[in-house]
Design a protein around this motif. Structure first.
Motif, PDB file in Angstrom:
ATOM      1  N   GLY A   1       0.813  -1.211   0.000  1.00  0.00           N
ATOM      2  CA  GLY A   1       0.000   0.000   0.000  1.00  0.00           C
ATOM      3  C   GLY A   1       0.848   1.262   0.000  1.00  0.00           C
ATOM      4  O   GLY A   1       0.725   2.120  -0.867  1.00  0.00           O
ATOM      5  N   ARG A   2       1.704   1.407   0.996  1.00  0.00           N
ATOM      6  CA  ARG A   2       2.487   2.643   1.115  1.00  0.00           C
ATOM      7  C   ARG A   2       3.584   2.717   0.062  1.00  0.00           C
ATOM      8  O   ARG A   2       3.932   3.787  -0.410  1.00  0.00           O
ATOM      9  CB  ARG A   2       3.073   2.748   2.532  1.00  0.00           C
ATOM     10  CG  ARG A   2       3.806   4.042   2.793  1.00  0.00           C
ATOM     11  CD  ARG A   2       2.875   5.213   3.107  1.00  0.00           C
ATOM     12  NE  ARG A   2       2.392   5.954   1.960  1.00  0.00           N
ATOM     13  CZ  ARG A   2       3.017   6.992   1.378  1.00  0.00           C
ATOM     14  NH1 ARG A   2       4.178   7.387   1.820  1.00  0.00           N
ATOM     15  NH2 ARG A   2       2.476   7.617   0.365  1.00  0.00           N
TER      16      ARG A   2
ATOM     17  N   GLY B   1       9.547   8.904   6.194  1.00  0.00           N
ATOM     18  CA  GLY B   1       8.123   9.169   5.984  1.00  0.00           C
ATOM     19  C   GLY B   1       7.375   9.678   7.206  1.00  0.00           C
ATOM     20  O   GLY B   1       6.284   9.190   7.514  1.00  0.00           O
TER      21      GLY B   1
ATOM     22  N   ARG C   1       0.983  -8.361   8.514  1.00  0.00           N
ATOM     23  CA  ARG C   1       2.207  -7.874   9.146  1.00  0.00           C
ATOM     24  C   ARG C   1       2.000  -7.097  10.428  1.00  0.00           C
ATOM     25  O   ARG C   1       2.847  -7.053  11.311  1.00  0.00           O
ATOM     26  CB  ARG C   1       2.932  -6.961   8.162  1.00  0.00           C
ATOM     27  CG  ARG C   1       2.102  -5.701   7.849  1.00  0.00           C
ATOM     28  CD  ARG C   1       2.831  -4.673   7.060  1.00  0.00           C
ATOM     29  NE  ARG C   1       2.024  -3.506   6.810  1.00  0.00           N
ATOM     30  CZ  ARG C   1       1.946  -2.461   7.616  1.00  0.00           C
ATOM     31  NH1 ARG C   1       2.629  -2.428   8.739  1.00  0.00           N
ATOM     32  NH2 ARG C   1       1.178  -1.438   7.306  1.00  0.00           N
TER      33      ARG C   1
HETATM   34  N1  LIG Z   1       3.800   7.637   6.620  1.00  0.00           N
HETATM   35  C1  LIG Z   1       2.605   7.111   6.681  1.00  0.00           C
HETATM   36  O1  LIG Z   1       1.618   7.784   6.952  1.00  0.00           O
HETATM   37  C2  LIG Z   1       2.427   5.648   6.421  1.00  0.00           C
HETATM   38  C3  LIG Z   1       1.175   5.145   6.046  1.00  0.00           C
HETATM   39  C4  LIG Z   1       1.056   3.781   5.813  1.00  0.00           C
HETATM   40  C5  LIG Z   1       2.155   2.946   5.968  1.00  0.00           C
HETATM   41  N2  LIG Z   1       3.349   3.464   6.345  1.00  0.00           N
HETATM   42  C6  LIG Z   1       4.526   2.614   6.552  1.00  0.00           C
HETATM   43  O2  LIG Z   1       4.901   1.996   5.340  1.00  0.00           O
HETATM   44  C7  LIG Z   1       5.431   0.700   5.585  1.00  0.00           C
HETATM   45  C8  LIG Z   1       4.683  -0.315   4.733  1.00  0.00           C
HETATM   46  O3  LIG Z   1       3.339  -0.301   5.104  1.00  0.00           O
HETATM   47  P1  LIG Z   1       2.178  -0.786   4.093  1.00  0.00           P
HETATM   48  O4  LIG Z   1       0.913  -0.300   4.667  1.00  0.00           O
HETATM   49  O5  LIG Z   1       2.540  -0.448   2.706  1.00  0.00           O
HETATM   50  O6  LIG Z   1       2.280  -2.365   4.277  1.00  0.00           O
HETATM   51  P2  LIG Z   1       1.854  -3.462   3.194  1.00  0.00           P
HETATM   52  O7  LIG Z   1       1.764  -4.754   3.929  1.00  0.00           O
HETATM   53  O8  LIG Z   1       0.696  -2.980   2.405  1.00  0.00           O
HETATM   54  O9  LIG Z   1       3.108  -3.497   2.213  1.00  0.00           O
HETATM   55  C9  LIG Z   1       4.347  -3.995   2.587  1.00  0.00           C
HETATM   56  C10 LIG Z   1       4.951  -4.657   1.359  1.00  0.00           C
HETATM   57  O10 LIG Z   1       6.267  -5.104   1.688  1.00  0.00           O
HETATM   58  C11 LIG Z   1       6.416  -6.451   1.218  1.00  0.00           C
HETATM   59  N3  LIG Z   1       7.442  -7.096   2.031  1.00  0.00           N
HETATM   60  C12 LIG Z   1       7.334  -7.627   3.264  1.00  0.00           C
HETATM   61  N4  LIG Z   1       8.526  -8.070   3.682  1.00  0.00           N
HETATM   62  C13 LIG Z   1       9.408  -7.823   2.693  1.00  0.00           C
HETATM   63  C14 LIG Z   1      10.802  -8.058   2.527  1.00  0.00           C
HETATM   64  N5  LIG Z   1      11.524  -8.634   3.501  1.00  0.00           N
HETATM   65  N6  LIG Z   1      11.389  -7.695   1.377  1.00  0.00           N
HETATM   66  C15 LIG Z   1      10.676  -7.136   0.378  1.00  0.00           C
HETATM   67  N7  LIG Z   1       9.338  -6.889   0.477  1.00  0.00           N
HETATM   68  C16 LIG Z   1       8.727  -7.220   1.627  1.00  0.00           C
HETATM   69  C17 LIG Z   1       5.036  -7.056   1.365  1.00  0.00           C
HETATM   70  O11 LIG Z   1       4.869  -8.210   0.586  1.00  0.00           O
HETATM   71  C18 LIG Z   1       4.154  -5.895   0.910  1.00  0.00           C
HETATM   72  O12 LIG Z   1       4.006  -5.874  -0.487  1.00  0.00           O
HETATM   73  C19 LIG Z   1       5.298   0.487   7.093  1.00  0.00           C
HETATM   74  O13 LIG Z   1       6.490   0.793   7.731  1.00  0.00           O
HETATM   75  C20 LIG Z   1       4.228   1.473   7.504  1.00  0.00           C
HETATM   76  O14 LIG Z   1       4.341   1.916   8.842  1.00  0.00           O
HETATM   77  C21 LIG Z   1       3.508   4.800   6.558  1.00  0.00           C
END
Ligand SMILES: NC(=O)c1ccc[n+]([C@@H]2O[C@H](COP(=O)([O-])OP(=O)(O)OC[C@H]3O[C@@H](n4cnc5c(N)ncnc54)[C@H](O)[C@@H]3O)[C@@H](O)[C@H]2O)c1
Length: 426
Positions: A43-44, A163, A219
């Motif tokens: 997502g992010r 971020g 996660r």
């Molecule tokens: N700044 C903000 O407001 C904000 C908002 C949402 C998320 N985030 C941060 O972004 C990060 C990701 O969150 P998200 O919501 O996108 O999670 P998500 O689960 O949607 O995406 C994470 C991605 O990473 C992949 N992944 C997991 N382990 C991995 C690895 N070892 N190597 C490669 N890829 C791997 C997963 O398969 C997935 O596609 C988190 O740290 C979250 O806190 C920040």
């Protein structure tokens, strides 16, 4: 342990390539395209890439994700050839190598935060400017790694963004100016910071073929991946409360804390499998060297008081840190601005290093978690030097989706959770 052969003072090992100093990889003053690699295409990651791509002359040229379906989606999103997509726990390494060989200067690191220090280390060793999503680590070892890699990034003249978008958000910047420069609320006595919300959805199907896959798809609920909600979400608010008390010093931090927390609400009306090991709520009192405090609450319990905000309390009154948005006011999206600021710093070769603040804010959340899990007073020094790790650092790259994760459920699908007074988290 980690990679090869370069032991730093804090015992973190950087590879030999890390020791050499190179200059900023971007050709200063040109309009050369900024090419980026995206690690973690969820997502992010997709959002951050879109924010990055809104800037002129930018391109994603390689992607890496632990899951093949995520890599495939990203390849399609950015219209890339198969050879530019990598899968597995070592996808970060392969994608970065490929990207560097093809002219990348920018890494977007957006996996769950447990992996961040490992990915950041490699990206910096390979000479990439980095955008790290928050939080930046989930345990003290990860924090110590970040600090070493931060130093290396500085030596290599690489630019680092994190971020924590409030740092790029007009209403926060105006509010902080009023508080810190204009002294609108007088001398600052303490701050109160909250990420209190309803529940967070359980993700994935639960039918994934291995426990490792179930945990990574879902996660949020595992400390080794996300660090618990006091870190995963609340890090934003901790950062703001800490800026108010420390006047933007990126290394300013509390010296000790005590707190309480639990997870009983996750089991109401009955124990629910797949809600992992994290707490449902934390309340922590962080104390600074001069005796001032930051009072923090983070909660994920449906039907409870919702508040995601930070407040300053001074000798002349109390108020939210962010100023009110005016009616009809059009403000830039801070998720866009954080990339534009980083890109401009690269182009203009200006000093830019949010990695220090990212590490500090993450470590504050970790210290708070140590207090809520253990029920003890925890000092900064104890927390920073703790030997307790959650992420798998050793032989990390040989992990597979079939490997055993650090925590396992019992026969009912439930996970052991910390017990204050019993658990030693420091
Ligand atoms: N700044 C903000 O407001 C904000 C908002 C949402 C998320 N985030 C941060 O972004 C990060 C990701 O969150 P998200 O919501 O996108 O999670 P998500 O689960 O949607 O995406 C994470 C991605 O990473 C992949 N992944 C997991 N382990 C991995 C690895 N070892 N190597 C490669 N890829 C791997 C997963 O398969 C997935 O596609 C988190 O740290 C979250 O806190 C920040």
């Amino acid at each position: 342990m980690l990679n090869r052969n370069f032991m730093t003072k804090s015992g973190i090992i950087l590879s030999a390539a890390a020791a050499s100093v190179v200059s900023n990889a971007y050709a200063e003053g040109t309009d050369e395209t900024i090419k980026a690699v995206l690690i973690g295409c969820g997502g992010r990651g997709t959002g951050a890439a879109a924010n990055f791509l809104k800037n002129p002359n930018t391109k994603i040229i390689a992607v890496g994700d632990v899951f093949p379906d995520q890599t495939e989606k990203a390849l399609k999103n950015y219209d890339l050839p198969q050879e530019a997509g990598f899968t597995g726990f070592d996808a970060y390494r392969k994608a970065i190598d490929y990207a560097v060989a093809n002219g990348a200067v920018y890494a977007i690191l957006t996996t769950p935060p447990g992996f961040r220090p490992i990915h950041y280390q490699y990206a910096v060793e390979k000479g990439l400017n980095c955008f790290l999503e928050k939080p930046c680590c989930v345990d003290s070892y990860g924090y110590r790694m970040l600090m070493e890699v931060n130093k290396l990034a500085e030596e290599k003249n690489l630019k680092v963004g994190v971020g924590m978008q409030r740092r790029h958000q007009t209403v926060y910047l105006d509010g902080l100016r009023d508080i810190l420069e204009n002294k609108k609320y007088g001398d600052i006595l303490f701050t109160t910071v909250y990420w209190n919300m309803g529940g967070i959805p359980v993700r994935g199907t639960g039918e994934e073929p291995t426990e490792m896959q179930r945990q990574i798809r879902n996660r949020y609920y595992y400390v080794w991946l996300c660090g618990d909600n006091i870190l995963e979400q609340h890090v934003h608010n901790l950062d703001i409360g800490n800026i108010v008390l420390g006047n933007w010093d990126p290394l300013y931090h509390p010296v000790k804390c005590n707190g309480m927390g639990g997870r009983a609400p996750r089991y109401i009306p009955k124990p629910t499998p797949r809600v992992g090991e994290i707490f449902a709520y934390h309340a922590v009192e962080f104390e600074y060297e001069d005796g001032r405090r930051m009072f923090s609450q983070s909660r994920q319990v449906p039907g409870t008081w919702n508040c995601v905000n930070e407040f300053v309390h001074g000798t002349k009154g109390s108020a939210p840190v962010q100023r009110k948005k005016l009616r009809g006011e059009k403000l830039p999206d801070p998720y866009d601005v954080e990339h534009t600021d980083l890109i401009n710093a690269i182009k203009e070769n200006k000093k830019y290093h949010e990695g220090w603040a990212g590490a500090t804010a993450s470590m504050i959340g970790i210290m708070g978690r140590m207090a809520t899990y253990s029920g003890q007073v925890v000092t900064w020094d104890q927390a920073v030097n703790s030997g307790k790790t959650y992420m798998i650092y050793e032989n990390h790259d040989s992990l597979t989706l079939e490997s055993t994760p650090p925590v396992l459920p019992n026969a009912d699908g439930l996970y052991d959770a910390p017990i204050p007074g019993v658990t030693k988290d420091v």
